[in-house]
Design a protein around this motif. Structure first.
Motif, PDB file in Angstrom:
ATOM      1  N   LEU A 227       0.807  -1.206   0.000  1.00  0.00           N
ATOM      2  CA  LEU A 227       0.000   0.000   0.000  1.00  0.00           C
ATOM      3  C   LEU A 227       0.848   1.268   0.000  1.00  0.00           C
ATOM      4  N   ALA A 228       0.281   2.299  -0.605  1.00  0.00           N
ATOM      5  CA  ALA A 228       0.793   3.657  -0.425  1.00  0.00           C
ATOM      6  C   ALA A 228       0.007   4.266   0.726  1.00  0.00           C
ATOM      7  N   VAL A 229       0.687   4.507   1.827  1.00  0.00           N
ATOM      8  CA  VAL A 229       0.051   5.020   3.029  1.00  0.00           C
ATOM      9  C   VAL A 229       0.539   6.438   3.273  1.00  0.00           C
ATOM     10  N   SER A 230      -0.390   7.350   3.439  1.00  0.00           N
ATOM     11  CA  SER A 230      -0.021   8.745   3.634  1.00  0.00           C
ATOM     12  C   SER A 230      -0.960   9.400   4.638  1.00  0.00           C
ATOM     13  N   SER A 231      -0.590  10.602   5.065  1.00  0.00           N
ATOM     14  CA  SER A 231      -1.418  11.391   5.980  1.00  0.00           C
ATOM     15  C   SER A 231      -1.460  12.824   5.459  1.00  0.00           C
ATOM     16  N   PRO A 232      -2.345  13.121   4.512  1.00  0.00           N
ATOM     17  CA  PRO A 232      -2.425  14.488   3.983  1.00  0.00           C
ATOM     18  C   PRO A 232      -2.611  15.542   5.063  1.00  0.00           C
ATOM     19  N   GLN A 233      -3.281  15.195   6.131  1.00  0.00           N
ATOM     20  CA  GLN A 233      -3.492  16.110   7.242  1.00  0.00           C
ATOM     21  C   GLN A 233      -2.219  16.327   8.043  1.00  0.00           C
ATOM     22  N   GLY A 234      -1.356  15.320   8.054  1.00  0.00           N
ATOM     23  CA  GLY A 234      -0.100  15.411   8.773  1.00  0.00           C
ATOM     24  C   GLY A 234      -0.155  15.024  10.234  1.00  0.00           C
ATOM     25  N   ARG A 235      -1.282  14.504  10.695  1.00  0.00           N
ATOM     26  CA  ARG A 235      -1.418  14.164  12.112  1.00  0.00           C
ATOM     27  C   ARG A 235      -1.205  12.677  12.394  1.00  0.00           C
ATOM     28  N   PHE A 236      -0.738  11.932  11.404  1.00  0.00           N
ATOM     29  CA  PHE A 236      -0.437  10.519  11.575  1.00  0.00           C
ATOM     30  C   PHE A 236       0.879  10.246  10.864  1.00  0.00           C
ATOM     31  N   ASP A 237       1.799   9.571  11.535  1.00  0.00           N
ATOM     32  CA  ASP A 237       3.086   9.230  10.938  1.00  0.00           C
ATOM     33  C   ASP A 237       2.912   7.996  10.061  1.00  0.00           C
ATOM     34  N   ALA A 238       2.800   8.219   8.764  1.00  0.00           N
ATOM     35  CA  ALA A 238       2.531   7.123   7.836  1.00  0.00           C
ATOM     36  C   ALA A 238       3.790   6.415   7.365  1.00  0.00           C
ATOM     37  N   ALA A 239       4.962   6.984   7.625  1.00  0.00           N
ATOM     38  CA  ALA A 239       6.202   6.449   7.074  1.00  0.00           C
ATOM     39  C   ALA A 239       6.445   4.975   7.420  1.00  0.00           C
ATOM     40  N   PRO A 240       6.191   4.535   8.661  1.00  0.00           N
ATOM     41  CA  PRO A 240       6.463   3.123   8.972  1.00  0.00           C
ATOM     42  C   PRO A 240       5.592   2.132   8.204  1.00  0.00           C
ATOM     43  N   PHE A 241       4.520   2.607   7.568  1.00  0.00           N
ATOM     44  CA  PHE A 241       3.576   1.713   6.898  1.00  0.00           C
ATOM     45  C   PHE A 241       3.589   1.856   5.376  1.00  0.00           C
ATOM     46  N   ASP A 242       4.062   2.993   4.900  1.00  0.00           N
ATOM     47  CA  ASP A 242       4.090   3.244   3.464  1.00  0.00           C
ATOM     48  C   ASP A 242       5.018   2.240   2.773  1.00  0.00           C
ATOM     49  N   GLY A 243       4.517   1.591   1.728  1.00  0.00           N
ATOM     50  CA  GLY A 243       5.302   0.604   1.003  1.00  0.00           C
ATOM     51  C   GLY A 243       5.321  -0.773   1.629  1.00  0.00           C
ATOM     52  N   HIS A 244       4.477  -0.990   2.619  1.00  0.00           N
ATOM     53  CA  HIS A 244       4.387  -2.306   3.253  1.00  0.00           C
ATOM     54  C   HIS A 244       3.108  -3.015   2.823  1.00  0.00           C
ATOM     55  N   ARG A 245       3.139  -4.334   2.902  1.00  0.00           N
ATOM     56  CA  ARG A 245       1.975  -5.142   2.546  1.00  0.00           C
ATOM     57  C   ARG A 245       0.991  -5.168   3.708  1.00  0.00           C
ATOM     58  N   LEU A 246      -0.273  -4.937   3.388  1.00  0.00           N
ATOM     59  CA  LEU A 246      -1.333  -5.075   4.382  1.00  0.00           C
ATOM     60  C   LEU A 246      -1.739  -6.538   4.452  1.00  0.00           C
ATOM     61  N   ASP A 247      -1.549  -7.132   5.609  1.00  0.00           N
ATOM     62  CA  ASP A 247      -1.889  -8.546   5.769  1.00  0.00           C
ATOM     63  C   ASP A 247      -3.356  -8.760   6.114  1.00  0.00           C
ATOM     64  N   ASP A 248      -3.929  -7.866   6.944  1.00  0.00           N
ATOM     65  CA  ASP A 248      -5.293  -8.119   7.408  1.00  0.00           C
ATOM     66  C   ASP A 248      -5.881  -6.847   8.003  1.00  0.00           C
ATOM     67  N   VAL A 249      -7.215  -6.810   8.041  1.00  0.00           N
ATOM     68  CA  VAL A 249      -7.972  -5.775   8.753  1.00  0.00           C
ATOM     69  C   VAL A 249      -9.029  -6.497   9.568  1.00  0.00           C
ATOM     70  N   GLN A 250      -9.061  -6.232  10.851  1.00  0.00           N
ATOM     71  CA  GLN A 250     -10.018  -6.896  11.732  1.00  0.00           C
ATOM     72  C   GLN A 250     -10.728  -5.874  12.598  1.00  0.00           C
ATOM     73  N   ALA A 251     -11.994  -6.134  12.883  1.00  0.00           N
ATOM     74  CA  ALA A 251     -12.773  -5.306  13.794  1.00  0.00           C
ATOM     75  C   ALA A 251     -12.929  -6.038  15.121  1.00  0.00           C
ATOM     76  N   TYR A 252     -12.773  -5.293  16.191  1.00  0.00           N
ATOM     77  CA  TYR A 252     -13.002  -5.782  17.549  1.00  0.00           C
ATOM     78  C   TYR A 252     -13.909  -4.764  18.228  1.00  0.00           C
ATOM     79  N   GLY A 253     -15.192  -5.064  18.312  1.00  0.00           N
ATOM     80  CA  GLY A 253     -16.120  -4.090  18.847  1.00  0.00           C
ATOM     81  C   GLY A 253     -16.117  -2.833  17.999  1.00  0.00           C
ATOM     82  N   LYS A 254     -15.760  -1.699  18.605  1.00  0.00           N
ATOM     83  CA  LYS A 254     -15.728  -0.419  17.893  1.00  0.00           C
ATOM     84  C   LYS A 254     -14.325  -0.045  17.415  1.00  0.00           C
ATOM     85  N   HIS A 255     -13.415  -0.999  17.413  1.00  0.00           N
ATOM     86  CA  HIS A 255     -12.027  -0.747  17.049  1.00  0.00           C
ATOM     87  C   HIS A 255     -11.653  -1.483  15.761  1.00  0.00           C
ATOM     88  N   LEU A 256     -10.794  -0.861  14.969  1.00  0.00           N
ATOM     89  CA  LEU A 256     -10.225  -1.497  13.787  1.00  0.00           C
ATOM     90  C   LEU A 256      -8.730  -1.657  13.987  1.00  0.00           C
TER      91      LEU A 256
END
Length: 247
Positions: free
Chosen positions: A23-52
């Motif tokens: 994925l290309a991961v970015s934060s146009p707003q600048g309030r999230f540090d996207a660098a550790p995730f940009d260019g990495h493979r997303l393995d999974d997305v899971q929901a736990y109650g009201k959390h992702l």
């Protein structure tokens, strides 16, 4: 506030669209540090109650809580610039998701992830019928009114004000009451059945024969008997009650 059915729908849609891709991961707003995730493979997305929780290869997890105002915008036009207020943008090979106005969007190391999950009660959409005994025991042992206990995410995860109103109505329970394990089990059965419908419909579905209707939630009169719906404050939120149908 989005409730469990909405979060599980987001998780399902994003998992189907993005999992297994770099994925290309970015934060146009600048309030999230996207660098550790940009260019990495997303393995999974899971929901736990009201959390992702987003799991990446060789990177921490990302934790998202939408809060009261958080939304996702989805687009198949990868050239379309994201809104300036986008906290996190996840762009895959064919689609992108933009997260706007969440209450939380943060990296989680494994210890913090484990602590978050340990703080949550059973989620009807994760453990289903297999979690009935534990869920009933937790709700009955909460030591407070059932209307307050249902909103406590350490008792059950994912139930918010709309589901509270509709589930208690269908079980015939006043939110000010305490419940035993038998009544708690009935509530859990209703939650397991109806929240699944809510995931597919993208909304609270408390009557499968009329999915767009509610029994008491934000109604002036009870849809079953026509009695004026009462409103009270329970656990800091407005509770909607039919005094005739809810004991």
């Amino acid at each position: 506030m989005p409730e469990a059915h909405s979060l599980h729908r987001h998780a399902r849609d994003q998992r189907e669209a993005l999992a297994g891709q770099v994925l290309a991961v970015s934060s146009p707003q600048g309030r999230f540090d996207a660098a550790p995730f940009d260019g990495h493979r997303l393995d999974d997305v899971q929901a736990y109650g009201k959390h992702l929780l987003y799991s990446f290869d060789e990177a921490p997890d990302v934790h998202v809580h939408l809060g009261l105002k958080g939304i996702y915008l989805r687009t198949a036009d990868l050239a379309l610039p994201p809104r300036g207020g986008t906290r996190m943008r996840l762009a895959g090979e064919r689609e992108a998701f933009s997260l706007i106005a969440p209450s939380r969007c943060e990296a989680l190391v494994p210890q913090a992830r484990d602590a978050l999950l340990a703080s949550l009660g059973p989620d009807p959409l994760r453990v289903g019928e297999a979690g009935r005994e534990d869920a009933a025991r937790r709700l009955a042992a909460a030591g407070t009114a059932v209307g307050a206990a249902l909103l406590d995410q350490s008792v059950w995860a994912g139930i918010g004000n709309a589901w509270r109103a509709e589930l208690l109505f269908l079980a015939g329970l006043d939110p000010a009451r305490r419940v035993g394990e038998e009544e708690a089990g009935l509530l859990w059965d209703l939650a397991v059945e109806l929240l699944r419908l809510g995931v597919d419909a993208g909304q609270v579905v408390s009557d499968p024969t009329a999915p767009d209707e509610r029994w008491v939630y934000k109604r002036d009169t009870c849809r079953r008997c026509g009695t004026t719906v009462q409103t009270r404050t329970v656990a800091g939120r407005t509770a909607y009650v039919c005094p005739r149908d809810q004991r």
